[in-house]
Design an enzyme around this catalytic site. Structure first.
Site, PDB file in Angstrom:
ATOM      1  N   HIS A 263       0.907  -1.295   0.096  1.00 58.21           N
ATOM      2  CA  HIS A 263      -0.132  -0.205  -0.081  1.00 58.21           C
ATOM      3  C   HIS A 263       0.869   1.049   0.002  1.00 58.21           C
ATOM      4  CE1 HIS A 263      -2.828   2.899   1.319  1.00 58.21           C
ATOM      5  NE2 HIS A 263      -4.015   2.219   0.626  1.00 58.21           N
ATOM      6  N   LYS A 325      -7.279  -0.572  -7.379  1.00 58.91           N
ATOM      7  CA  LYS A 325      -8.006   0.407  -6.357  1.00 58.91           C
ATOM      8  C   LYS A 325      -7.994   1.935  -7.337  1.00 58.91           C
ATOM      9  CE  LYS A 325      -9.901  -0.266  -3.102  1.00 58.91           C
ATOM     10  NZ  LYS A 325     -10.095  -0.149  -1.828  1.00 58.91           N
ATOM     11  N   ASP A 328      -6.326   8.655  -5.983  1.00 61.85           N
ATOM     12  CA  ASP A 328      -6.574   9.563  -4.945  1.00 61.85           C
ATOM     13  C   ASP A 328      -5.605  10.424  -4.546  1.00 61.85           C
ATOM     14  OD1 ASP A 328      -7.017  10.452  -2.461  1.00 61.85           O
ATOM     15  OD2 ASP A 328      -7.534   8.687  -1.337  1.00 61.85           O
ATOM     16  N   CYS A 330      -4.190  12.007  -2.118  1.00 65.67           N
ATOM     17  CA  CYS A 330      -3.309  11.774  -1.135  1.00 65.67           C
ATOM     18  C   CYS A 330      -2.130  11.082  -1.293  1.00 65.67           C
ATOM     19  CB  CYS A 330      -4.086  11.374   0.258  1.00 65.67           C
ATOM     20  SG  CYS A 330      -4.503   9.918   0.054  1.00 65.67           S
ATOM     21  N   TYR A 331      -2.395  10.214  -2.325  1.00 66.30           N
ATOM     22  CA  TYR A 331      -1.208   9.357  -2.782  1.00 66.30           C
ATOM     23  C   TYR A 331      -0.360  10.043  -3.603  1.00 66.30           C
ATOM     24  CZ  TYR A 331      -4.273   5.577  -0.883  1.00 66.30           C
ATOM     25  OH  TYR A 331      -4.843   5.063  -0.122  1.00 66.30           O
ATOM     26  N   ASP A 409      -9.558  14.067  -2.369  1.00 65.25           N
ATOM     27  CA  ASP A 409      -9.492  12.895  -3.041  1.00 65.25           C
ATOM     28  C   ASP A 409      -9.568  12.710  -4.495  1.00 65.25           C
ATOM     29  OD1 ASP A 409      -9.966  10.422  -4.100  1.00 65.25           O
ATOM     30  OD2 ASP A 409     -10.858   9.762  -1.974  1.00 65.25           O
ATOM     31  N   ASP A 416     -10.898  18.188   2.469  1.00 63.27           N
ATOM     32  CA  ASP A 416     -10.561  18.088   4.143  1.00 63.27           C
ATOM     33  C   ASP A 416      -9.024  18.447   4.275  1.00 63.27           C
ATOM     34  OD1 ASP A 416      -8.890  15.578   3.864  1.00 63.27           O
ATOM     35  OD2 ASP A 416     -10.603  15.033   2.657  1.00 63.27           O
ATOM     36  N   HIS A 419      -6.309  15.681   2.776  1.00 62.27           N
ATOM     37  CA  HIS A 419      -6.041  15.754   1.502  1.00 62.27           C
ATOM     38  C   HIS A 419      -5.462  16.999   1.069  1.00 62.27           C
ATOM     39  CE1 HIS A 419      -8.591  12.096   1.436  1.00 62.27           C
ATOM     40  NE2 HIS A 419      -7.709  11.867   0.490  1.00 62.27           N
TER      41      HIS A 419
HETATM   42  C1  FPP Z   1      -6.536   2.124   2.840  1.00 56.11           C
HETATM   43  O1  FPP Z   1      -7.558   3.017   2.930  1.00 56.11           O
HETATM   44  C2  FPP Z   1      -5.562   2.846   3.887  1.00 56.11           C
HETATM   45  C3  FPP Z   1      -4.694   2.228   4.419  1.00 56.11           C
HETATM   46  C4  FPP Z   1      -4.637   0.665   4.709  1.00 56.11           C
HETATM   47  C5  FPP Z   1      -3.445   3.102   5.200  1.00 56.11           C
HETATM   48  C6  FPP Z   1      -2.987   4.246   4.521  1.00 56.11           C
HETATM   49  C7  FPP Z   1      -1.716   4.727   5.275  1.00 56.11           C
HETATM   50  C8  FPP Z   1      -1.216   6.036   4.992  1.00 56.11           C
HETATM   51  C9  FPP Z   1      -2.151   6.861   4.092  1.00 56.11           C
HETATM   52  C10 FPP Z   1      -0.086   6.463   5.692  1.00 56.11           C
HETATM   53  C11 FPP Z   1      -0.216   7.378   6.860  1.00 56.11           C
HETATM   54  C12 FPP Z   1       1.339   7.823   7.216  1.00 56.11           C
HETATM   55  C13 FPP Z   1       1.582   8.193   8.558  1.00 56.11           C
HETATM   56  C14 FPP Z   1       2.852   8.735   8.858  1.00 56.11           C
HETATM   57  C15 FPP Z   1       0.681   8.117   9.744  1.00 56.11           C
HETATM   58  P1  FPP Z   1      -8.645   2.963   1.779  1.00 56.11           P
HETATM   59  O2  FPP Z   1      -9.078   1.398   1.706  1.00 56.11           O
HETATM   60  O3  FPP Z   1      -9.783   3.872   2.200  1.00 56.11           O
HETATM   61  O4  FPP Z   1      -8.010   3.375   0.501  1.00 56.11           O
HETATM   62  P2  FPP Z   1      -7.519   2.733  -0.784  1.00 56.11           P
HETATM   63  O5  FPP Z   1      -8.591   2.243  -1.672  1.00 56.11           O
HETATM   64  O6  FPP Z   1      -7.127   3.904  -1.684  1.00 56.11           O
HETATM   65  O7  FPP Z   1      -6.587   1.538  -0.477  1.00 56.11           O
HETATM   66 ZN    ZN Z   2      -6.816   9.827   0.096  1.00 56.83          ZN
END
Ligand code: FPP
Ligand code: ZN
Length: 541
Positions: A263, A325, A328, A330-331, A409, A416, A419
């Site tokens: 991830h 997936k 988004d 934030c990535y 996102d 928010d 993001h």
């Molecule tokens: C899945 O969300 C999200 C995670 C499994 C963890 C995400 C981790 C971070 C963003 C790192 C945070 C860093 C620190 C330093 C605290 P989802 O299933 O809603 O999203 P997806 O479909 O994009 O995987």
């Molecule tokens: Zn996000």
């Protein structure tokens, strides 16, 4: 052709992700997202072949709206829907304060003082910071609190830096350490690479990184890399057992399976941790080639995975966090930010902008620079970074910006604070190149004041026998010089929509500006920083 005919032709030419006639919720959501993103692009931009006069030269960063969004939250308080973030109060502050830093806006003394007081009230009597008043300390809010203090604090009790109890912080960290080298995120909680990154970032900034704290960590990080190349959240602590003379023991040599899938969030945390661990690996592991080989990660697999997380043209080149997936905003930071770390660690340099090249993934109008050199908005398409920097900027500016301010996102989601920061930090990573500079490192090593640095020791190692003490001092020196050698290569900036869209560079290891990182580290390592010189131009490899 009219403008709307041009747009229809363009829309038909975009290749959607293929479907196989057996729709699932994943494929349906993917198609719906692609349609939304394509519509967003068509509604807000000129597209190739459209001869009508352009209203702008490209997407515009709505700087003022984003500042108003951040300021509203800071001054009026966060709206009711943030109630779920009750245990993330230092994070709300960090996302906001660092958002201002990336946008290049300084804060007045009154706001800084209020932020310092709020943060210090969250320091736990037994060390570390909690997510809210009266809560337990936890590694994640500890990172957010210390990084926020890097922005709003300064030396001296009223400046808050010297009110951070580093000795207790160190004891708190050690109390979370596990036999396999990893750390719990909080007492009686789980192990997670997010916590490990937070701990390493804080220990680096505050000069509390010691060999005893780091023992076993490189092996743990290595064990979190998945078959895909990205990293999962942790690895299985006890896996293969053997029975001998009625005693059941773990087989230490058995390969340790990773927990969870690769991830982007975990990959950033694991890989940034790996980079932060390099001085320790350099001095505490046997040289490569000897019988005990150094722990190592699979860089090739990592790079392949990172590159595959960038969306296609119809996804506007945004990043997704995991295979199959959705993209988004934030990535843009969690995955987009990893490229700078890889380039910096492996010494991969982008070629200077001169030769030919066409940006195939670009969604916008101005990508056609088949003869090389700059396009009409000043873009150099010969940039050979490992990600598509232009496409990432397009995603953030076309899809990430909410018209009412703040970033998100994807459309039609609301903005928010989380993001807003990670889209802005991703924009910064796509615009700038911040990598280690050998000249700066040499300069910092040469000016190192060992006596001053040792005054700040919290580990008690200064009382140990000379050899151990000398190695710990050498580690501290290498950590300081290596971390602060990351500087911006100003000749490598690239902005879409012109330099009016420029945001500040951020230090890829912490997501703080280079200046905030320098000031805090200079204080806690007792060093005077020599002035920065223009960065040595990178040699192409
Ligand atoms: C899945 O969300 C999200 C995670 C499994 C963890 C995400 C981790 C971070 C963003 C790192 C945070 C860093 C620190 C330093 C605290 P989802 O299933 O809603 O999203 P997806 O479909 O994009 O995987
Ligand atoms: Zn996000």
């Amino acid at each position: 052709m009219t403008s709307s005919e041009v747009k229809q032709t363009y829309a038909r030419s975009q290749r959607p992700t293929p479907v196989d006639g057996y729709p699932t919720s994943t494929s349906t959501l993917q198609t719906a997202t692609e349609n939304i993103l394509l519509k967003q692009l068509l509604d807000s931009s000129r597209i190739p072949g459209d001869a009508s006069p352009p209203s702008t030269t490209g997407p515009v960063l709505q700087r003022n709206q984003h500042l108003q969004f951040l300021l509203r939250n800071l001054l009026q308080g966060f709206p009711q829907r943030y109630v779920s973030q009750d245990a993330s109060q230092p994070w709300l502050l960090f996302w906001t304060l660092q958002g201002f830093s990336v946008l290049g806006v300084g804060l007045d003394d009154k706001i800084k003082k209020r932020a310092r007081e709020t943060l210090l009230a969250l320091q736990h009597p037994d060390g570390g910071f909690a997510g809210g008043p009266g809560q337990f300390s936890h590694l994640l809010p500890t990172y957010a609190a210390v990084c926020s203090l890097a922005i709003v604090g300064q030396p001296g009790q009223s400046g808050a830096w010297d009110a951070i109890d580093r000795r207790k912080m160190y004891d708190f960290f050690m109390s979370l350490k596990q036999p396999d080298g990893s750390f719990l995120v909080s007492h009686d909680a789980e192990v997670d690479v997010r916590g490990i990154y937070c701990l390493l970032a804080v220990a680096t900034l505050l000069n509390i990184l010691t060999p005893e704290l780091l023992a076993g960590l490189p092996e743990f990080i290595v064990s979190c890399q998945t078959y895909e190349g990205g990293f999962g959240n942790a690895s299985f602590p006890e896996w293969d057992f053997q029975e001998e003379n009625d005693e059941v023991t773990r087989v230490p040599s058995a390969p340790r399976p990773v927990l969870g899938e690769a991830h982007g969030g975990y990959t950033f945390c694991a890989f940034a941790s790996w980079v932060l661990l390099q001085p320790y690996i350099r001095s505490y592991y046997t040289p490569a080639g000897s019988a005990n080989t150094n722990p190592t990660i699979d860089y090739r697999a990592l790079l392949r995975w990172l590159a595959n997380m960038q969306g296609t043209a119809i996804e506007l080149g945004g990043f997704k966090g995991r295979t199959n997936k959705l993209v988004d905003g934030c990535y843009s930071w969690w995955v987009g930010g990893c490229f700078g770390l890889v380039e910096g660690l492996l010494g991969i340099h982008a070629a200077p902008p001169a030769s030919t090249g066409v940006n195939e993934n670009s969604a916008s109008t101005t990508a056609d620079t088949s003869a090389g050199g700059a396009s009409d908005d000043g873009w150099h398409d010969a940039d050979d970074a490992l990600l598509n920097r232009r496409a990432l900027q397009e995603y953030i500016l076309y899809a990430g910006q909410h018209p009412a301010g703040g970033l998100r996102d994807k459309p039609p989601k609301p903005a928010d604070s989380y993001h807003t920061l990670y889209c802005l930090a991703g924009l910064s990573a796509a615009q700038h190149r911040v990598t280690p500079d050998e000249t700066r490192r040499a300069q910092l090593l040469e000016r190192w004041n060992a006596g001053e640095a040792r005054q700040w020791d919290v580990s008690g190692l200064q009382n140990l026998i000379t050899d151990q003490q000398a190695r710990a001092d050498a580690l501290r020196k290498d950590v300081f010089a290596s971390t602060l050698s990351w500087l911006e290569d100003e000749g490598a900036d690239e902005y879409i929509g012109g330099s009016g869209n420029r945001v500040n560079a951020t230090q890829p290891l912490f997501n703080l500006t280079v200046t905030h990182t320098e000031l805090m580290m200079a204080h806690f390592y007792g060093q005077k920083l020599p002035p920065r010189q223009a960065k040595t131009p990178p040699k192409s490899k």
